[in-house]
Design a protein around this motif. Structure first.
Motif, short mmCIF file in Angstrom:
data_model
loop_
_atom_site.label_atom_id
_atom_site.label_comp_id
_atom_site.label_asym_id
_atom_site.label_seq_id
_atom_site.Cartn_x
_atom_site.Cartn_y
_atom_site.Cartn_z
N UNK A 86 34.07 49.40 45.46
CA UNK A 86 33.70 48.18 45.72
C UNK A 86 34.89 47.29 45.97
N UNK A 87 34.76 46.08 45.73
CA UNK A 87 35.80 45.08 45.92
C UNK A 87 37.01 45.36 44.69
N UNK A 88 38.10 45.15 45.10
CA UNK A 88 39.32 45.10 44.01
C UNK A 88 38.95 44.28 42.89
N UNK A 89 38.31 43.05 43.16
CA UNK A 89 37.97 42.18 41.72
C UNK A 89 36.93 43.00 40.84
N UNK A 90 36.00 43.59 41.60
CA UNK A 90 35.14 44.35 40.92
C UNK A 90 35.81 45.69 40.19
N UNK A 95 37.70 48.16 35.17
CA UNK A 95 38.68 48.91 34.49
C UNK A 95 39.26 48.19 33.13
N UNK A 96 39.35 46.82 33.21
CA UNK A 96 39.58 45.97 32.07
C UNK A 96 38.66 46.16 30.92
N UNK A 97 37.22 46.06 31.37
CA UNK A 97 36.12 46.43 30.75
C UNK A 97 36.12 47.35 29.71
N UNK A 98 36.56 48.74 30.57
CA UNK A 98 36.61 49.97 29.98
C UNK A 98 37.76 50.06 29.02
N UNK A 99 38.97 49.53 29.54
CA UNK A 99 40.14 50.01 28.61
C UNK A 99 40.01 48.87 27.45
#
Length: 208
Positions: A86-90, A95-99
């Motif tokens: 998807x978009x780089x924003x998405x 990735x932030x949510x996961x980490x």
């Protein structure tokens, strides 16, 4: 090789990991200075001599335990990063949510940070290696997404997009908060993560 020999070989291969797992629990319970290898041996159900067979000193046990616990995060991180689309924003948001979620839930990460804060002055090389082998690879995952987003025109070039260590700051705050307050002053990790993402995106997202 018969079944008994295979079993013995497997147990020998597993023993260092069992020792490091036991060492983690003892260091977490007592701190570095008060931890005795006798207690590590008892928890691992081995002799003290067995520990010295694999690790020359208590310092080496501590060193290898930090490395072992830190590296356990990477296979899952790399696997997840490979699924981003998807978009780089998405992608950055995901990735932030996961980490952040993994770090908030991961006891070994919290205890490792506690060890490094408490005893880092005793092991400066270990602290440096922890950065090189753990912090930098995580930061690099964020950097690759952000740099690709800048190249695609989705993110604006700025200090927020070039100093990607700042993306890890909220994750470290979550860990320090947990170490300080435990369950007494809990943070809603989901809301905290959304707020952190919103703050970052306002600095780099060209659509805002």
């Amino acid at each position: 090789m018969n079944a008994e020999l295979k079993k013995r070989a497997r147990r020998k291969a597993e023993r260092p990991i069992e020792i490091l797992d036991a060492a983690f629990e003892e260091f977490a319970k007592n701190g570095y200075a008060a931890t005795r290898l006798e207690d590590v041996a008892a928890r691992a159900s081995v002799t003290k001599g067995t520990i010295y067979f694999y690790f020359e000193t208590k310092e080496r046990v501590f060193d290898e335990m930090i490395r072992y616990k830190s590296q356990a995060f990477f296979p899952e991180l790399e696997s997840y990063a490979g699924t981003l689309e998807g978009s780089y924003s998405a992608r950055l948001r995901a990735l932030m949510v996961f980490v952040y979620r993994k770090i908030a839930e991961d006891r070994p990460f919290r205890e490792t940070l506690r060890f490094l804060i408490a005893d880092g002055s005793r092991f400066p090389d270990l602290v440096d290696r922890h950065y090189d082998e753990f912090m930098r690879p995580v930061i690099d995952q964020f950097r690759m997404v952000i740099e690709a987003g800048v190249a695609a025109g989705e993110f604006r070039p700025s200090q927020a997009s070039t100093f990607t260590e700042i993306v890890m700051s909220p994750a470290l705050l979550l860990t320090v908060w947990s170490l300080l307050f435990g369950t007494r002053r809990q943070i809603d990790v989901a809301v905290f993560t959304d707020a952190s993402i919103d703050l970052l995106m306002r600095g780099i997202d060209t659509s805002r």
